[in-house]
Design a protein around this motif. Structure first.
Motif, PDB file in Angstrom:
ATOM      1  N   GLY A 234       0.806  -1.214   0.000  1.00 46.42           N
ATOM      2  CA  GLY A 234       0.000   0.000   0.000  1.00 46.42           C
ATOM      3  C   GLY A 234       0.841   1.266   0.000  1.00 46.42           C
ATOM      4  N   MET A 235       1.979   1.226   0.676  1.00 48.27           N
ATOM      5  CA  MET A 235       2.846   2.416   0.747  1.00 48.27           C
ATOM      6  C   MET A 235       3.333   2.827  -0.643  1.00 48.27           C
TER       7      MET A 235
ATOM      8  N   SER B  27      -4.029   8.584  11.577  1.00 48.92           N
ATOM      9  CA  SER B  27      -3.902   7.513  10.593  1.00 48.92           C
ATOM     10  C   SER B  27      -2.633   6.736  10.882  1.00 48.92           C
TER      11      SER B  27
ATOM     12  N   ASP C  87      -6.670   7.780   0.992  1.00 49.12           N
ATOM     13  CA  ASP C  87      -6.009   6.616   1.561  1.00 49.12           C
ATOM     14  C   ASP C  87      -7.151   5.703   2.013  1.00 49.12           C
TER      15      ASP C  87
ATOM     16  N   ALA D 182      -6.898   2.460   2.624  1.00 50.65           N
ATOM     17  CA  ALA D 182      -6.272   1.213   3.092  1.00 50.65           C
ATOM     18  C   ALA D 182      -7.236   0.353   3.902  1.00 50.65           C
ATOM     19  N   HIS D 183      -8.202   1.011   4.584  1.00 53.73           N
ATOM     20  CA  HIS D 183      -9.129   0.262   5.440  1.00 53.73           C
ATOM     21  C   HIS D 183     -10.459  -0.017   4.753  1.00 53.73           C
TER      22      HIS D 183
ATOM     23  N   SER E 193      -4.744  -1.021   0.682  1.00 54.83           N
ATOM     24  CA  SER E 193      -3.645  -1.860   1.175  1.00 54.83           C
ATOM     25  C   SER E 193      -4.154  -3.288   1.317  1.00 54.83           C
TER      26      SER E 193
ATOM     27  N   LYS F 123      -4.960  -6.507   6.960  1.00 47.91           N
ATOM     28  CA  LYS F 123      -6.144  -5.830   6.431  1.00 47.91           C
ATOM     29  C   LYS F 123      -7.261  -6.841   6.109  1.00 47.91           C
TER      30      LYS F 123
HETATM   31  C1  LIG Z   1      -1.868  -0.351   6.261  1.00 45.14           C
HETATM   32  C2  LIG Z   1      -1.977   1.072   5.921  1.00 45.14           C
HETATM   33  C3  LIG Z   1      -1.185   1.671   4.901  1.00 45.14           C
HETATM   34  C4  LIG Z   1       0.005   1.002   4.296  1.00 45.14           C
HETATM   35  O1  LIG Z   1      -0.202  -0.147   3.660  1.00 45.14           O
HETATM   36  P1  LIG Z   1       0.951  -1.249   3.498  1.00 45.14           P
HETATM   37  O2  LIG Z   1       0.312  -2.173   2.531  1.00 45.14           O
HETATM   38  O3  LIG Z   1       1.202  -1.847   4.834  1.00 45.14           O
HETATM   39  O4  LIG Z   1       2.163  -0.576   2.920  1.00 45.14           O
HETATM   40  C5  LIG Z   1      -1.459   2.970   4.557  1.00 45.14           C
HETATM   41  N1  LIG Z   1      -2.409   3.696   5.178  1.00 45.14           N
HETATM   42  C6  LIG Z   1      -3.156   3.187   6.158  1.00 45.14           C
HETATM   43  C7  LIG Z   1      -4.218   4.035   6.788  1.00 45.14           C
HETATM   44  C8  LIG Z   1      -2.948   1.868   6.592  1.00 45.14           C
HETATM   45  O5  LIG Z   1      -3.677   1.386   7.606  1.00 45.14           O
END
Ligand SMILES: *Cc1c(COP(=O)(O)O)cnc(C)c1O
Length: 375
Positions: free
Chosen positions: A63-64, A86, A158, A160-161, A182, A187
């Motif tokens: 995700g990064m 975050s 973002d 990711a969640h 992510s 996750k």
């Molecule tokens: C997990 C997460 C990321 C990063 O994702 P990775 O896949 O671990 O690099 C970015 N933003 C948020 C809010 C996250 O919880």
């Protein structure tokens, strides 16, 4: 340790049947293709776009890298308005692009950036807004879109969640210029490590696909300072298998959340996350706020749970604005971020994953309801 006192972690990756994964591995062995947009990668991009109900998906190795590339793809310069509440990747991705993060407080009583305060933080250097759908709960996407349009700003979520989250039947991932997922093991949907950018059209997806492959356009031309963000075939295969079981896993998470709500209801000083039937939520996290008149502090409850093998987590504490590399930014002053500052001191994410049993939930709730009875 007996089964009853084995540690319970805040999350556990959801593992699909091993046999299905091995079948996919056999196909990889047969094809001899290990990475570089192989057949598993292409299939997962298609299946995810369909499953999520979005236009295009560009897969990443995490995700990064996806966040860094999303910002790079929009060719931004200047300041990016974001949330201090975050995971650290959000702010780091801004700084990796030589952009300056500007923190705006979260909503009173909520977890997301306060859309009503964004306009006041805009300067002539502001180029974008990067909010987070924290815990998978949707931001005020309409108001953020209106502000962005009024000031000519890009919006990168973002997300990711927010795998699979819908509002009024439509994917929340369709909002913003780009939306970033992510697929880390912790996750809701995982590919061991992984991530993706949700793109509105094929043209921007093609640009992102080049950026995640060193900026290579073709054999003779390199067009940008891209990084290596490619997802490999084994990760993609795991994703394909996982996708077949994700709806059942999310449903099971929902059942765990319901049980927490029933058992914790009426516990003075324990504030439960809100629920809203217009949001199809993914039950990614179960954050509670610990405040007066609860008999002990959040930190004391955290310790008490740990002493009893319950590894709850203080997501998100400390705030990103409190980290040594960001706390000197003018927008990082605690006086600018009263809601987030308070939230980070009160929140505790309880264990939540599909395999968490009814007995586990009862044990966790038993400690929270009467902490005095536990060491
Ligand atoms: C997990 C997460 C990321 C990063 O994702 P990775 O896949 O671990 O690099 C970015 N933003 C948020 C809010 C996250 O919880």
């Amino acid at each position: 340790m007996s089964a009853s006192n084995r540690p319970i972690y805040v999350t556990r990756p959801h593992l699909p049947p091993l046999k299905e994964f091995v079948d996919h591995l056999e196909r990889i062995w047969a094809s001899g293709v290990l990475t570089n947009r192989g057949p598993m990668h292409r299939q997962l991009e298609d299946e995810l776009a369909r499953h999520l109900g979005v236009g295009h998906v560009a897969l990443f190795n995490n995700g990064m890298q996806a966040l860094v590339t999303a910002l790079q793809a929009l060719e931004l310069k200047g300041e990016v308005i974001t949330t201090p509440y975050s995971f650290v990747a959000t702010t780091h991705a801004i700084v990796w692009n030589d952009l300056v993060p500007v923190f705006v407080d979260v909503e009173p009583g909520g977890f997301n950036i306060d859309a009503g305060r964004i306009a006041a933080a805009i300067t002539e250097r502001t180029c974008a807004i990067m909010p987070v759908h924290c815990y998978g709960w949707p931001c005020d996407v309409e108001r953020i879109a209106a502000t962005a349009q009024r000031f000519g700003l890009k919006v990168i979520y973002d997300s990711a969640h927010a795998f699979g989250v819908r509002i009024g039947g439509r994917s929340v991932l369709e909002h913003g210029d780009l939306s970033v997922l992510s697929f880390h093991a912790t996750k809701v949907f995982n590919t061991f490590e992984g991530g993706a950018i949700v793109c509105p059209n094929a043209e921007i997806k093609a640009r992102i696909d080049r950026l995640k492959n060193f900026g290579i356009r073709d054999e003779d031309h390199i067009e940008a300072v891209g990084l290596n963000g490619k997802m490999n075939e084994v990760q993609a295969a795991f994703g394909l298998v996982q996708l077949r079981h994700i709806d059942a896993a999310i449903e099971r998470r929902g059942t765990v959340c319901e049980r927490y709500r029933e058992l914790l209801a009426g516990t003075a000083g324990i504030e439960l996350p809100r629920s809203d039937r217009s949001v199809q939520w993914n039950h990614a996290y179960f954050p509670v706020r610990v405040r007066e008149p609860y008999p002990i502090s959040r930190d004391a409850l955290y310790e008490r749970l740990h002493n009893n093998g319950i590894i709850a987590r203080k997501y998100f504490y400390p705030l990103l604005s409190e980290l040594p590399m960001y706390r000197n930014l003018p927008s990082a002053a605690p006086a600018n971020l009263p809601n987030a500052t308070r939230l980070a001191r009160e929140v505790l994410c309880l264990p939540l994953y599909p395999e968490l049993t009814e007995a586990d939930v009862e044990r966790i709730v038993g400690i929270i309801r009467v902490p005095e009875r536990f060491p």
